[in-house]
Motif scaffolding. Sequence first.
Motif, PDB file in Angstrom:
ATOM      1  N   GLU A 201     -36.715   9.812 -10.969  1.00  0.00           N
ATOM      2  CA  GLU A 201     -37.376   9.705  -9.672  1.00  0.00           C
ATOM      3  C   GLU A 201     -36.381   9.586  -8.513  1.00  0.00           C
ATOM      4  O   GLU A 201     -36.750   9.774  -7.362  1.00  0.00           O
ATOM      5  CB  GLU A 201     -38.317   8.494  -9.658  1.00  0.00           C
ATOM      6  CG  GLU A 201     -39.662   8.728 -10.317  1.00  0.00           C
ATOM      7  CD  GLU A 201     -39.600   8.784 -11.826  1.00  0.00           C
ATOM      8  OE1 GLU A 201     -38.535   8.446 -12.396  1.00  0.00           O
ATOM      9  OE2 GLU A 201     -40.602   9.180 -12.449  1.00  0.00           O
TER      10      GLU A 201
ATOM     11  N   GLN B  24     -42.529   5.813  -3.150  1.00  0.00           N
ATOM     12  CA  GLN B  24     -43.425   6.966  -3.343  1.00  0.00           C
ATOM     13  C   GLN B  24     -42.911   7.862  -4.459  1.00  0.00           C
ATOM     14  O   GLN B  24     -43.689   8.364  -5.264  1.00  0.00           O
ATOM     15  CB  GLN B  24     -43.555   7.761  -2.042  1.00  0.00           C
ATOM     16  CG  GLN B  24     -44.527   7.120  -1.065  1.00  0.00           C
ATOM     17  CD  GLN B  24     -44.356   7.619   0.353  1.00  0.00           C
ATOM     18  OE1 GLN B  24     -43.519   8.492   0.618  1.00  0.00           O
ATOM     19  NE2 GLN B  24     -45.149   7.076   1.270  1.00  0.00           N
ATOM     20  N   ASN B  25     -41.588   8.063  -4.507  1.00  0.00           N
ATOM     21  CA  ASN B  25     -41.014   8.854  -5.598  1.00  0.00           C
ATOM     22  C   ASN B  25     -41.381   8.280  -6.957  1.00  0.00           C
ATOM     23  O   ASN B  25     -41.540   9.006  -7.931  1.00  0.00           O
ATOM     24  CB  ASN B  25     -39.483   8.896  -5.495  1.00  0.00           C
ATOM     25  CG  ASN B  25     -38.989   9.765  -4.354  1.00  0.00           C
ATOM     26  OD1 ASN B  25     -39.741  10.597  -3.843  1.00  0.00           O
ATOM     27  ND2 ASN B  25     -37.754   9.587  -3.939  1.00  0.00           N
ATOM     28  N   ARG B  26     -41.509   6.954  -7.011  1.00  0.00           N
ATOM     29  CA  ARG B  26     -41.849   6.290  -8.269  1.00  0.00           C
ATOM     30  C   ARG B  26     -43.350   6.146  -8.465  1.00  0.00           C
ATOM     31  O   ARG B  26     -43.780   5.476  -9.398  1.00  0.00           O
ATOM     32  CB  ARG B  26     -41.217   4.884  -8.300  1.00  0.00           C
ATOM     33  CG  ARG B  26     -39.744   4.859  -8.625  1.00  0.00           C
ATOM     34  CD  ARG B  26     -39.158   3.494  -8.253  1.00  0.00           C
ATOM     35  NE  ARG B  26     -37.901   3.228  -8.938  1.00  0.00           N
ATOM     36  CZ  ARG B  26     -36.768   3.869  -8.701  1.00  0.00           C
ATOM     37  NH1 ARG B  26     -36.738   4.831  -7.811  1.00  0.00           N
ATOM     38  NH2 ARG B  26     -35.661   3.556  -9.358  1.00  0.00           N
TER      39      ARG B  26
ATOM     40  N   LYS C 267     -42.891  14.743  -9.253  1.00  0.00           N
ATOM     41  CA  LYS C 267     -44.252  14.197  -9.202  1.00  0.00           C
ATOM     42  C   LYS C 267     -45.214  15.070  -9.999  1.00  0.00           C
ATOM     43  O   LYS C 267     -46.063  14.564 -10.740  1.00  0.00           O
ATOM     44  CB  LYS C 267     -44.726  14.069  -7.751  1.00  0.00           C
ATOM     45  CG  LYS C 267     -44.120  12.880  -7.037  1.00  0.00           C
ATOM     46  CD  LYS C 267     -44.588  12.795  -5.591  1.00  0.00           C
ATOM     47  CE  LYS C 267     -43.604  11.966  -4.773  1.00  0.00           C
ATOM     48  NZ  LYS C 267     -43.666  12.264  -3.353  1.00  0.00           N
TER      49      LYS C 267
ATOM     50  N   ARG D  44     -40.037   5.726   0.800  1.00  0.00           N
ATOM     51  CA  ARG D  44     -39.882   6.992   0.079  1.00  0.00           C
ATOM     52  C   ARG D  44     -39.442   6.754  -1.372  1.00  0.00           C
ATOM     53  O   ARG D  44     -39.936   7.399  -2.290  1.00  0.00           O
ATOM     54  CB  ARG D  44     -38.883   7.890   0.806  1.00  0.00           C
ATOM     55  CG  ARG D  44     -39.027   9.369   0.462  1.00  0.00           C
ATOM     56  CD  ARG D  44     -38.039  10.232   1.238  1.00  0.00           C
ATOM     57  NE  ARG D  44     -36.669   9.818   0.985  1.00  0.00           N
ATOM     58  CZ  ARG D  44     -35.861   9.314   1.917  1.00  0.00           C
ATOM     59  NH1 ARG D  44     -36.267   9.177   3.171  1.00  0.00           N
ATOM     60  NH2 ARG D  44     -34.630   8.949   1.606  1.00  0.00           N
ATOM     61  N   PHE D  45     -38.520   5.801  -1.582  1.00  0.00           N
ATOM     62  CA  PHE D  45     -38.097   5.489  -2.953  1.00  0.00           C
ATOM     63  C   PHE D  45     -39.308   5.095  -3.786  1.00  0.00           C
ATOM     64  O   PHE D  45     -39.423   5.454  -4.954  1.00  0.00           O
ATOM     65  CB  PHE D  45     -37.112   4.314  -2.989  1.00  0.00           C
ATOM     66  CG  PHE D  45     -35.831   4.531  -2.231  1.00  0.00           C
ATOM     67  CD1 PHE D  45     -35.407   5.800  -1.875  1.00  0.00           C
ATOM     68  CD2 PHE D  45     -35.039   3.437  -1.873  1.00  0.00           C
ATOM     69  CE1 PHE D  45     -34.225   5.982  -1.167  1.00  0.00           C
ATOM     70  CE2 PHE D  45     -33.852   3.616  -1.182  1.00  0.00           C
ATOM     71  CZ  PHE D  45     -33.452   4.884  -0.822  1.00  0.00           C
TER      72      PHE D  45
END
Lengths: 290, 610
Positions: free
Chosen positions: B114, A223-225, B36, A220-221
Amino acid sequence: MKLKRSLSMDSQKKETLSGRGSGLESEYHSTPDTVCDVNTLSVLIRKKNVRVVDVRKEEEYAKEHIPGAVSLPLARILEKESPTHCIELLQDIGVNEDLPVVTYDDTFGALAARVAWTFQYIGHQHSSILEVTFSQWKNMGFRTEKKSNSYKWQPHPLKINQSIYADLAYVEKVSSNKVLVDSRERLNFLSEHIPEAVNLPYTMLRADGRVLSKGDDIRRFLQNRGIHENSELVTYCGSVGTLSGLVYYGLKLAGLKNVRLYARSFKEWKALGKPKTEFKDANYWDLSAE
Amino acid sequence: MKTRKDANIQKHIPKPRRNPRWGKEEETNIFAERVKLFRTGKLSEDDFRRFRLQHGAYGSRLQMDYSMVRIKVPGGEILPVQLEKLASLSEAFSIGSAHVSTRQNIQLHWVQLEDVSEVMRGLVEVGLTSREACGNTIRNVMCSPLAGVCPDEQFDSTPYSKAIARFFLRNPMCQNLPRKFKINFACCEKHGLVRIADIGLVPMTKDGSQGFRIYLGGGLGAASFIGYLLEEFTSEEKLLPTCMAVVRLFDRNGNRENMARNRMRYLVNEMGWEKFQKMVLKERSIVMMTTAQSTESMFNLSAEEEDQYLPKENRYGTKLRMFSERNSSNTNAYDRWVHSNVIAQKQAGYYTVFVTLGAGDVTANQLRVLAGTIRELSMEGAARNTPQQNFAIRFVNGNDLPEFFNRLASVGLSNPGALTITSAVGCSGTTSCNLAITNSHRLAKEIQYKFLELGLDTDDMLFDSTIKISGCPNSCGQHEIATIGFFGGASRIGSVMAPTYTMLFGGSSGERGELGRVVMRVPAKRVIDTVLNIIEIYRKERGEGETLRQWIDQVLRGEAIGSIRDVEDIKRALAAVVQLPPVDQQPESYQDYGSDVRFTAKTAKGECAA
């Protein structure tokens, strides 16, 4: 293949086994080339089907260590970092191609990760880090011993695995799919880093009581990036690839296929006078309360 | 063998508090999604900024890829499990330390945009939120850290502050105000920031019933105002309608055009107090007649009170040697600490311990040790963070104080002086803020370090004086309510720009709070010497038993009795110490604290008013 099967079988037995040591329900699915959970390791030790490698200093090993473990401090790997030297070390502790290796330390997993990565680099695929440090292992109530262990020399072929290694040329090579991952803490990163690198501090991938978070969290970290499973990642840190070694295993745990370690890291980059991104407009260091 | 005393203490061990549920899980995922969208250009910068601020993420100094996450601590009450979570979050996503603000928030700096959603996820687990900590909303509702233990209070205002905070959090009526809005509760007339808030409340009882004295339209900033008393007594039943009426009036009449003048204090000032007062009273009657019961029921005082279990007196507690005892810098560390960090509560036998931080900074490791200490040694099992950027830990047994001290000492938290002039307040300044001109944060720490070294915490005549520093005129460091206050700027000295501070005298907080008056400009690197000089002059000039603060008030009134009579005299006396030698002789005097390069005043647009 055979090994993988036996490991996953052991993992399934986990529920009945847990509670022996601490009642800890492991949240990892043990995989033979990333992280080994405590219960799986206990089973492997009992079956004598593992080489446990203590990478702490020799004095610390002499005091107390995990049963059956051999001592191989990180410093011995680093003193002559040639693949032939490393394969000899591996042979000397009696590891053949089929025997899984589990490394541990007492430095939040970073030293263990660097050694495990080195074994993988020279061709020993089944090398993983223990999910906890030695202190945590002890606090959980698992057994330790004092007697020094040594094992009979075993043959092991040298097969360099270039797919997990990055040198300077590789780091400098322009590629749209490549992401440089700076594994140092935030303030170090802000001070200076390799241009275009993203910051994924090793502290971010830690969990309470374990050296790495769950794979799902790390995924998840990422994907956030905006980093996805097909991205190609190159980890680096400040000196010899320990913190970035840990992050390497964190990324593997999250299921990323293409991860490399820039073992000579920022130390080499700086020494060669390569370009850096620096940030000088804030006195952020003054916020640290040390 | 258990003694009677042990048995008694056992009985008082507090039950663990409920999760206060300020946070909401779904907001975490929404935030991650919006980041996002913003990164892929599907959400405009303006829309995203408003959304981000509403959720408590403020842009960092000249680096918009990083945020300062401002975590609200409603009423200032924070639990051990929350401190432990903050420790983990600061290590994982911030810089390994957290920052206690002057409005009872706790801030995590340099969080990658993020990762903000991940910080929020962690906060939700322990019931905290950053929702409406920034933006044009009702900010963290403050409450005096002594509420519930203050010997001078009429009743504990903590549950009221939390009920008000809960009523307005996510309430549609205050999601898009003309500007931010601040509510502060006091415990008594002395403690609390009630005159510098949009709504300030002092608990009082009249004819046996509970209520408040309510002040409106105060606030600090580039232009500051002291709040006005609405009426002699506002009964408890009218608390919510009064607050609602004021918020509604501000929402309807506040200035939405000029961002520099749209706090409610400007509205009150432009309209005139009498007119505004009448409008509030009229609006309140409308609110009382028209508010639906379902709305009223959202103000749930008893739910907050239930959670506010406070131990009664401690019959087996010990008496301490307190402030009357003589101290000097030769006094042993423990006695010196007790003298300036510990006060007796209204509950006999219990003490409140103030933990000295440096300008609000606290490391992850310190937070963990603090959490354990609170859990074991505070009989209410919670702490308060203070507007002086420290922690107050209450309901500590006198017998446990040495143990308390030792635990703090093990992690470098046992500095004395929390309640004295040595504990200088400093906003974050150029360490992270877009608006800052100077490094007020570091200066506050330098002052504390120097003053403790000189033992100024042991001089009781300096006890009631404060030093507060802001890195720009906007008053986050609350310099206008300090005995000696400073706000940062830049001045040309000779041919070179240098960081300077404007010094103010005579500000104070509490119900009789006054704003400080500008005295003179002081180069950043001369601030410490200037204050030491003032103290030296005071020591020569003071009248019998006169404290520094009292003497400064006399000087401001032009009524001091010695050779220094008024502000002009003191400016003359300080003229030499504020001079800098030429830049080629002493270039470092022209640099700011924490910097070894030439000073430039670099700022970017603030986001307070976005």
